[in-house]
Design a protein around this motif. Sequence first.
Motif, mmCIF file in Angstrom:
data_model
loop_
_atom_site.group_PDB
_atom_site.id
_atom_site.type_symbol
_atom_site.label_atom_id
_atom_site.label_comp_id
_atom_site.label_asym_id
_atom_site.label_seq_id
_atom_site.Cartn_x
_atom_site.Cartn_y
_atom_site.Cartn_z
ATOM 1 N N ASN A 599 0.826 -1.217 0.000
ATOM 2 C CA ASN A 599 0.000 0.000 0.000
ATOM 3 C C ASN A 599 0.854 1.259 0.000
ATOM 4 N N CYS A 600 1.995 1.221 -0.633
ATOM 5 C CA CYS A 600 2.903 2.362 -0.639
ATOM 6 C C CYS A 600 2.268 3.533 -1.385
ATOM 7 N N PRO A 601 2.328 4.745 -0.822
ATOM 8 C CA PRO A 601 1.764 5.900 -1.533
ATOM 9 C C PRO A 601 2.481 6.110 -2.867
ATOM 10 N N PRO A 602 1.748 6.349 -3.931
ATOM 11 C CA PRO A 602 2.402 6.499 -5.247
ATOM 12 C C PRO A 602 3.302 7.719 -5.333
ATOM 13 N N ASN A 603 3.022 8.751 -4.525
ATOM 14 C CA ASN A 603 3.836 9.964 -4.598
ATOM 15 C C ASN A 603 5.128 9.856 -3.791
ATOM 16 N N LEU A 604 5.376 8.704 -3.159
ATOM 17 C CA LEU A 604 6.638 8.541 -2.433
ATOM 18 C C LEU A 604 7.823 8.555 -3.389
ATOM 19 N N LEU A 605 7.626 7.980 -4.574
ATOM 20 C CA LEU A 605 8.686 7.943 -5.575
ATOM 21 C C LEU A 605 8.642 9.237 -6.374
ATOM 22 N N SER A 606 9.601 10.124 -6.103
ATOM 23 C CA SER A 606 9.628 11.429 -6.754
ATOM 24 C C SER A 606 11.060 11.774 -7.127
ATOM 25 N N PHE A 607 11.210 12.520 -8.225
ATOM 26 C CA PHE A 607 12.537 12.846 -8.712
ATOM 27 C C PHE A 607 13.293 13.742 -7.742
ATOM 28 N N HIS A 608 12.598 14.653 -7.096
ATOM 29 C CA HIS A 608 13.270 15.609 -6.208
ATOM 30 C C HIS A 608 13.540 15.033 -4.826
ATOM 31 N N ARG A 609 13.061 13.832 -4.554
ATOM 32 C CA ARG A 609 13.184 13.243 -3.226
ATOM 33 C C ARG A 609 14.336 12.251 -3.202
ATOM 34 N N ASN A 610 15.133 12.303 -2.147
ATOM 35 C CA ASN A 610 16.264 11.388 -1.977
ATOM 36 C C ASN A 610 16.101 10.591 -0.684
ATOM 37 N N PHE A 611 16.522 9.350 -0.744
ATOM 38 C CA PHE A 611 16.489 8.507 0.454
ATOM 39 C C PHE A 611 17.737 8.773 1.286
ATOM 40 N N GLU A 612 17.539 8.944 2.583
ATOM 41 C CA GLU A 612 18.652 9.247 3.487
ATOM 42 C C GLU A 612 19.047 8.042 4.326
ATOM 43 N N MET A 613 18.120 7.511 5.116
ATOM 44 C CA MET A 613 18.459 6.387 5.977
ATOM 45 C C MET A 613 17.189 5.737 6.510
ATOM 46 N N ARG A 614 17.365 4.553 7.087
ATOM 47 C CA ARG A 614 16.259 3.798 7.680
ATOM 48 C C ARG A 614 16.642 3.395 9.094
ATOM 49 N N ILE A 615 15.647 3.380 9.988
ATOM 50 C CA ILE A 615 15.879 2.951 11.348
ATOM 51 C C ILE A 615 14.704 2.089 11.799
ATOM 52 N N ASP A 616 14.981 0.985 12.473
ATOM 53 C CA ASP A 616 13.957 0.093 13.002
ATOM 54 C C ASP A 616 13.684 0.461 14.448
ATOM 55 N N VAL A 617 12.406 0.604 14.781
ATOM 56 C CA VAL A 617 12.011 1.051 16.113
ATOM 57 C C VAL A 617 10.850 0.210 16.622
ATOM 58 N N MET A 618 10.545 0.380 17.918
ATOM 59 C CA MET A 618 9.312 -0.115 18.530
ATOM 60 C C MET A 618 8.529 1.097 19.014
ATOM 61 N N GLU A 619 7.237 1.042 18.813
ATOM 62 C CA GLU A 619 6.404 2.184 19.182
ATOM 63 C C GLU A 619 6.098 2.142 20.672
ATOM 64 N N ILE A 620 6.293 3.273 21.348
ATOM 65 C CA ILE A 620 5.977 3.404 22.766
ATOM 66 C C ILE A 620 4.604 4.018 22.947
ATOM 67 N N SER A 621 4.283 4.977 22.091
ATOM 68 C CA SER A 621 3.058 5.748 22.294
ATOM 69 C C SER A 621 1.805 4.970 21.940
ATOM 70 N N GLY A 622 1.774 4.299 20.814
ATOM 71 C CA GLY A 622 0.606 3.527 20.419
ATOM 72 C C GLY A 622 -0.330 4.235 19.478
ATOM 73 N N GLY A 623 0.001 5.415 18.986
ATOM 74 C CA GLY A 623 -0.908 6.156 18.120
ATOM 75 C C GLY A 623 -0.818 5.804 16.661
ATOM 76 N N ASP A 724 22.700 9.664 15.417
ATOM 77 C CA ASP A 724 22.903 9.769 13.965
ATOM 78 C C ASP A 724 21.573 9.999 13.257
ATOM 79 N N PHE A 725 20.546 9.246 13.668
ATOM 80 C CA PHE A 725 19.242 9.401 13.031
ATOM 81 C C PHE A 725 18.621 10.746 13.378
ATOM 82 N N LEU A 726 18.670 11.139 14.646
ATOM 83 C CA LEU A 726 18.058 12.405 15.048
ATOM 84 C C LEU A 726 18.755 13.582 14.383
ATOM 85 N N THR A 727 20.084 13.514 14.245
ATOM 86 C CA THR A 727 20.804 14.595 13.575
ATOM 87 C C THR A 727 20.422 14.678 12.101
#
Length: 894
Positions: A599-623, A724-727
Amino acid sequence: METDTNLDTTRAELLNDDDEQPTKIIVVGTKCRQDPELQKAIKALDIPVTFSNTGLEHIAEAGTDDLLFVIGDFQDEVFHKLHRAEARIVGPPVVIKCAKYNQTIPQCSRALYCTSMRGLIVCFTGFSKQKLVKMADLIHHMGGSIRKDFIPSKVTHLVANCTGGSKYRYAFSCGTPIMNDEWVSKAWSMRDDITVKADCGELMKHRMKPFYKCFLSFHGFSEEEKKHVEEMTLENGGTLAPIGHEDSTHLVVDDHAVKELPPISTPQFVVRLEWFWASIQIGACADETMYLFDEHKQEPQNVNKFTPTSAMSKARKRKRLKENIALLASEGEIDSPFMYAKRPSFERVSMSPNSFLDASGTPEKSSFLQDTTQPLADSPPKPQSTTKASPRFQVVTELLQTEKNYVGILETILKVFKEEIEKPSQYNGPLLKPQESKIIFGNIPPIYEVHCKIRDELAEILSNWREDHSIGDVILKHAEKLGKIYPPFINFFEKTKEMIAKCDKANPRFHAFLKRCLTKPECGRQTLQELLIRPVQRLPSVMLLLNDILKHTNKSNADHGKVEKALAALKEAMTHINEDKRKIEGKVAMFDIVYDIDNCPPNLLSFHRNFEMRIDVMEISGGLSGRGDHLSLFLFSDSLEICKRRMKALNQMKSPHHKTPHKTPQKAFKHLEMMPLTSVKRVLNVVESDECRNAFALICRNNSEFKEKLYSFTIDCDETKKMDFLTALSKNMANTMCRADYENLMTQVDGKEFNIDMTDMGTNSISKAFKFGKRVSRAFSFNKTPRKLKRAISNMSNMFSQFPPETNTYMGTPGSDLRGRRLASSIDLTDASSPLSSLTNIHEDGFPDSDTVSLGAFSVQDLDSPTFTQPSPMVKRSMTKYMTMGPNSTGKYL
């Protein structure tokens, strides 16, 4: 053995332009009479038809072309009687095909069952006369024709029973397909299929294999190499035979490891390893006479070439040592302009296999360069000065020598590999598809052209050497071009290597070609991948040599400043190459990310957009998905894609044993939310404590509703550090908002101020219980539990048993798991004292309100929602304080 035959036919017999439609059709036999397709075809032809059991009652008029007999069996007695009477006979497939395509029934002097070989002219070699006559009849019945003599312009296929003989060699050299006898029998077995053509599709897989009826023995190989060549032998139709066995037809020798043969009875052919790979490459048995192993031509080993004898005097030893050192040191300067006469011993050494490699493993010269054994008539003369060459001259000479070596490697790649791979005239066609060859070699020609010019200009300077000659001008002249031609190659170098590995594994002919090239001296015993890495290394090597030239150039020399400019230009070009490579890798990574997200949004793939990094997390908040769920955050240059990780799909991707071939594989991620970075107002770095480990939070504002939400996470991987991710996130936020103070977008906070608590996230059971309670609270009333949820409720109840195992002493021993679980399964879910009642707020009608589900942690809901469990006033004040985007009087953000 080739046998004469009088079965010659011509193409004209089968391709008669004057075919006439018969005036009457006689359908012979019960099988043909009951064939519905045949009846439909005859009806479509609109020709009078008569049904007969044998058709022999019409044998008197069988010799006329107006009468057509349709027979389903070309082997019974009725067929032979009608055939001897010269009746015009066809099989049902001929009538059906002519009716379908509105064609005239072909008229020929031979019985025709189908037309799968119509237009093919076949020649035979190596068969007995009995076998030959049988196959010739089948080919005639399928519309083909026969030739006794092999004439390339008049023969389309050769059917052979051996890998030798003049016809076999002639067909191979002309590119005529060489088939085995199974080709004829397989085509005959498919005679009722009107769509089958014998010269295409699955039937062309019956080409004769290269080692058909060959018994191969191997000598001089390691265990691993021997196992590999034996497997390839069996795959290509050969048979293995021990060394010296009487059935052995070929002894394959590794000529790089073996100098003389063992004392055995040699077979008919003793060939080099190149014959083996050449045969697999071309798909036919190569001519053995071109690859014979001649032990007398092998160069004798001279292990003591540089070892002085014990009888030598000390002075003689020192002199010999000096000569040997100078000899080996100058070995890499074969084409050097100041190299003159060489001793004969040096020429022998320079022609050894090792002389094709320099210190970095680079072939010293290509076969396309000038032969070093020839007089150096075209070599530039040495400097006119009788004094020793200057250090600057020597370094420039080294630059020219390495440039010649590099151009030689590029020429080897283009000539030995690219041209041979793409050659259309070779037997079985090109080794690779055009798109595969373009991926591997497409970016090499522009690099080769530029470096040829640099080589020629450097050679011109050295041929008329003066200390004031400018080397910097040569590099500056081509610096801009170098910055353009190298990025396409370097950026896709990994794809090039992947394509080579893929073709090597899937294409046996290409694999054999690469193995064969290893034996060629111009390749220096290096693989194609090892040669293709040279362009990646070339510009750094040139910079090192330019630095050496700069060190040996006086500042008063006009070239000093130009060399500095050349170094700066190359450094800038390499910076752009590295930056382009990073961008290209980001673009390629975006395609992989989009492919892996459900179900990836079609507009995610864009010429002006660059991929920076990925991080795996667990959700604390639940929202977003649920407290304790495994999420992945994909950071792009202007947005943050939040996905749920499907652990089962990820495990299946890692383990091939869990693949389900009949199912579409589940994607590894599920889309949750695509968050523009403009909606992220503040990044919260949670202080490390026992309750919060590797935690951080994001305060976001929905642009349409203008409501703030807090999302909190904890890092669930070791590869990426939190800071590193937050920066990176803060920097991209600042770029999106056109701000320079990215540090002020990140604030350090105490998790207690925002109810960010991880004390209950240590076990998966609590997380699953929380998600389960939230998911099923709307689905059932506690007064009447649906049957499907009984087992789930019982399992969930075990987690909150009032009698934990370590304190349970009722009707059992202390710590009894069984007794504790029994008691837990009987808890009254409507009891106010039950632990489960704390999971939800129960309305008067008995249904829970899932929007107020909480385990004591801070739930992420709309702050203005009436059903939201309101946080304490302190939490409200903290969120309002950290949403402030401006600094206070002290310059710090509140």
